[in-house]
Design a protein around this motif. Structure first.
Motif, PDB file in Angstrom:
ATOM      1  N   GLU A 102      24.439  38.222  41.226  1.00  5.81           N
ATOM      2  CA  GLU A 102      25.700  37.949  41.529  1.00  5.81           C
ATOM      3  C   GLU A 102      25.849  37.020  42.899  1.00  5.81           C
ATOM      4  O   GLU A 102      26.896  36.379  43.229  1.00  5.81           O
ATOM      5  N   GLN A 146      35.814  36.472  36.316  1.00  2.47           N
ATOM      6  CA  GLN A 146      36.283  37.343  37.111  1.00  2.47           C
ATOM      7  C   GLN A 146      36.471  38.929  36.570  1.00  2.47           C
ATOM      8  O   GLN A 146      36.328  39.940  36.796  1.00  2.47           O
ATOM      9  N   LYS A 147      36.982  38.696  35.138  1.00  2.00           N
ATOM     10  CA  LYS A 147      37.381  39.536  34.219  1.00  2.00           C
ATOM     11  C   LYS A 147      35.965  40.475  33.949  1.00  2.00           C
ATOM     12  O   LYS A 147      35.851  41.653  33.928  1.00  2.00           O
ATOM     13  N   LYS A 160      33.251  40.470  35.754  1.00  2.00           N
ATOM     14  CA  LYS A 160      32.743  41.183  36.677  1.00  2.00           C
ATOM     15  C   LYS A 160      33.271  42.427  37.177  1.00  2.00           C
ATOM     16  O   LYS A 160      32.833  43.312  37.333  1.00  2.00           O
ATOM     17  N   GLU A 161      34.701  42.351  36.970  1.00  2.00           N
ATOM     18  CA  GLU A 161      35.635  43.607  37.119  1.00  2.00           C
ATOM     19  C   GLU A 161      35.173  44.635  36.290  1.00  2.00           C
ATOM     20  O   GLU A 161      34.848  46.069  36.364  1.00  2.00           O
ATOM     21  N   GLU A 162      34.745  44.247  34.904  1.00  2.00           N
ATOM     22  CA  GLU A 162      34.265  45.073  33.684  1.00  2.00           C
ATOM     23  C   GLU A 162      33.019  45.834  34.400  1.00  2.00           C
ATOM     24  O   GLU A 162      32.729  46.850  34.024  1.00  2.00           O
ATOM     25  N   ARG A 163      32.025  44.949  34.738  1.00  2.00           N
ATOM     26  CA  ARG A 163      30.638  45.542  35.085  1.00  2.00           C
ATOM     27  C   ARG A 163      30.750  46.325  36.257  1.00  2.00           C
ATOM     28  O   ARG A 163      30.146  47.416  36.415  1.00  2.00           O
ATOM     29  N   LEU A 164      31.787  46.142  37.135  1.00  2.00           N
ATOM     30  CA  LEU A 164      31.793  46.958  38.511  1.00  2.00           C
ATOM     31  C   LEU A 164      32.298  48.441  37.980  1.00  2.00           C
ATOM     32  O   LEU A 164      32.136  49.213  39.010  1.00  2.00           O
ATOM     33  N   SER A 165      32.966  48.395  36.965  1.00  2.00           N
ATOM     34  CA  SER A 165      33.653  49.790  36.638  1.00  2.00           C
ATOM     35  C   SER A 165      32.579  50.518  36.042  1.00  2.00           C
ATOM     36  O   SER A 165      32.947  51.927  35.759  1.00  2.00           O
ATOM     37  N   GLN A 220      24.563  47.744  35.457  1.00  2.00           N
ATOM     38  CA  GLN A 220      25.565  46.534  35.611  1.00  2.00           C
ATOM     39  C   GLN A 220      24.966  45.314  35.102  1.00  2.00           C
ATOM     40  O   GLN A 220      25.158  44.488  34.508  1.00  2.00           O
ATOM     41  N   GLU A 234      38.467  32.691  35.399  1.00  2.00           N
ATOM     42  CA  GLU A 234      39.255  33.966  35.288  1.00  2.00           C
ATOM     43  C   GLU A 234      38.216  35.136  34.268  1.00  2.00           C
ATOM     44  O   GLU A 234      38.122  35.877  34.363  1.00  2.00           O
TER      45      GLU A 234
END
Length: 405
Positions: free
Chosen positions: A222, A35-36, A38-43, A388, A32
């Motif tokens: 990644e 995943q969190k 990764k989502e922060e980086r993709l933003s 990123q 988790e």
């Protein structure tokens, strides 16, 4: 003896259901957190957070330059020999003499080959989204040579201006003498160089996975993390994409050279996984690169080249243009610009040194803008990707500090 046996058995503890549950919860929380992160980086992209993205991009660029400088310093002997060879070549290049004919010929061929190798590397190296250089450069070049060969009745275009500009020779040949094989031979050098560039561009995932396996450390990548997760969840894979990736991984791992060759010889968007698989399972370098080079620069390149030549052969193009006119309502309006464009290209082939008409066809204008848009998007994706990467460095630093507390 009994005492010794008792002492040996004492450290062995049974793993109870509570310990298993704790292990599962730890793995779940770790997944988790990943995943969190990764989502922060993709933003972190230019159109959402432009200032932070550019700032992180510049910092990551400085780090990469520092790492590159250190690597060059560690290989200073090789760098010195390379600079010495460049110095000797520059003296040879600037000195007048009968050898200048050969020097100019080698310079022309070297720059031509380097251009296509560079485009091939950009297509597969994994910078940002990757630049689709076959669709933007090599494919149109092969199509132009094909159309010119059928129009001129020959592939002996005068050099110069070829390859910068295609002009029919004054003593044009006969159209019947043109064959698919003669056109393939004309564009073989640039096509093979582009294919070799795509093979070179597949090396970074291989070296990254190989170094990670040998050192036992987690690389900053990644794709490699997804590869490890895929191996862990191999038994429960249900979706088509995961099963296709596992199929590539099993083929490369079990069949070896010929498995890599098969994956490299066909248009395969999952081939990056083959490089990671070969690096992870420590496949020898020449087994991986040799199969990749043969597959991409020889087999796959001839398949793609043949497809473009057949598609843009004279009778196929004429049939496609005539079929456009049969489309209800919009057919004639579509057929007219294509016919004008083909006629303008034919006129250019027969008029050396003369530019095209002033009212340039909108098809060429649209194609130029599409190329420009794709190149701009490619540059933007590189900026986002590097920003990123720096964000991931900060996350790893934060997690290591949390562990040390």
């Amino acid at each position: 003896m009994a005492a010794n046996g008792a002492s040996c058995e004492q450290p062995q503890k049974r793993v109870g259901p509570k310990d298993k549950q704790n292990g599962k919860s730890t793995d779940l929380s770790l997944r988790e957190r990943r995943q969190k992160d990764k989502e922060e980086r993709l933003s972190l992209v230019l159109w959402r957070r432009p200032v932070v993205t550019l700032h992180y991009f510049l910092l990551e660029t400085l780090i990469k330059l520092k790492e590159c400088t250190l690597q060059l310093w560690q290989r200073r002997g090789t760098v010195f020999i390379f600079l010495l060879l460049c110095f000797l070549f520059s003296i040879t290049y600037s000195t007048d003499g009968s050898h200048q004919t050969y020097v100019q010929y080698l310079e022309k061929k070297f720059l031509w080959c380097a251009y296509w190798v560079g485009l091939g590397i950009l297509s597969s190296v994994g910078l940002g989204t990757g630049l689709h250089t076959f669709l933007l450069y090599l494919g149109p070049h092969i199509a132009s040579v094909t159309l010119a060969a059928y129009e001129c009745g020959s592939t002996d275009f005068p050099e110069p201006p070829y390859p910068d500009q295609i002009i029919c020779p004054k003593d044009g040949g006969v159209e019947a003498s043109i064959s698919i094989f003669s056109i393939m031979s004309k564009v073989r050098l640039e096509a093979c160089m582009w294919g070799a560039g795509t093979a070179i561009g597949e090396l970074p995932p291989y070296f990254m996975a190989r170094a990670a396996r040998q050192s036992g450390t987690d690389p900053d990548d990644e794709d490699y993390e997804e590869f490890e997760e895929m191996l862990e969840q191999a038994e429960g894979a249900q979706d088509f994409v995961t099963r296709a990736k596992l199929g590539v991984q099993h083929m490369v791992q079990k069949v070896g050279f010929f498995g890599i060759l098969a994956c490299a010889s066909i248009p395969n968007p999952l081939f990056d996984l083959a490089g990671i698989t070969c690096g992870h399972f420590l496949v020898p370098f020449w087994t991986f690169f040799g199969a990749t080079l043969i597959g991409k620069a020889v087999i796959k390149m001839h398949i793609q080249k043949l497809f473009v030549i057949i598609t843009f052969s004279k009778h196929i193009v004429e049939q496609m243009v005539s079929l456009m006119g049969s489309v209800p309502k919009i057919g004639p309006s579509l057929q007219k610009p294509f016919s004008q464009y083909l006629e303008a290209q034919k006129n250019k082939l027969h008029h050396a040194g003369k530019s095209g008409p002033a009212d340039e066809n909108w098809l060429s204008w649209v194609f130029e803008k599409v190329v420009l848009a794709m190149v701009c998007y490619f540059v933007i994706s590189i900026i986002n990707s590097m920003a990123q990467s720096y964000a991931k460095r900060l996350q790893q630093l934060r997690h290591s500090e949390e562990k040390s507390k």
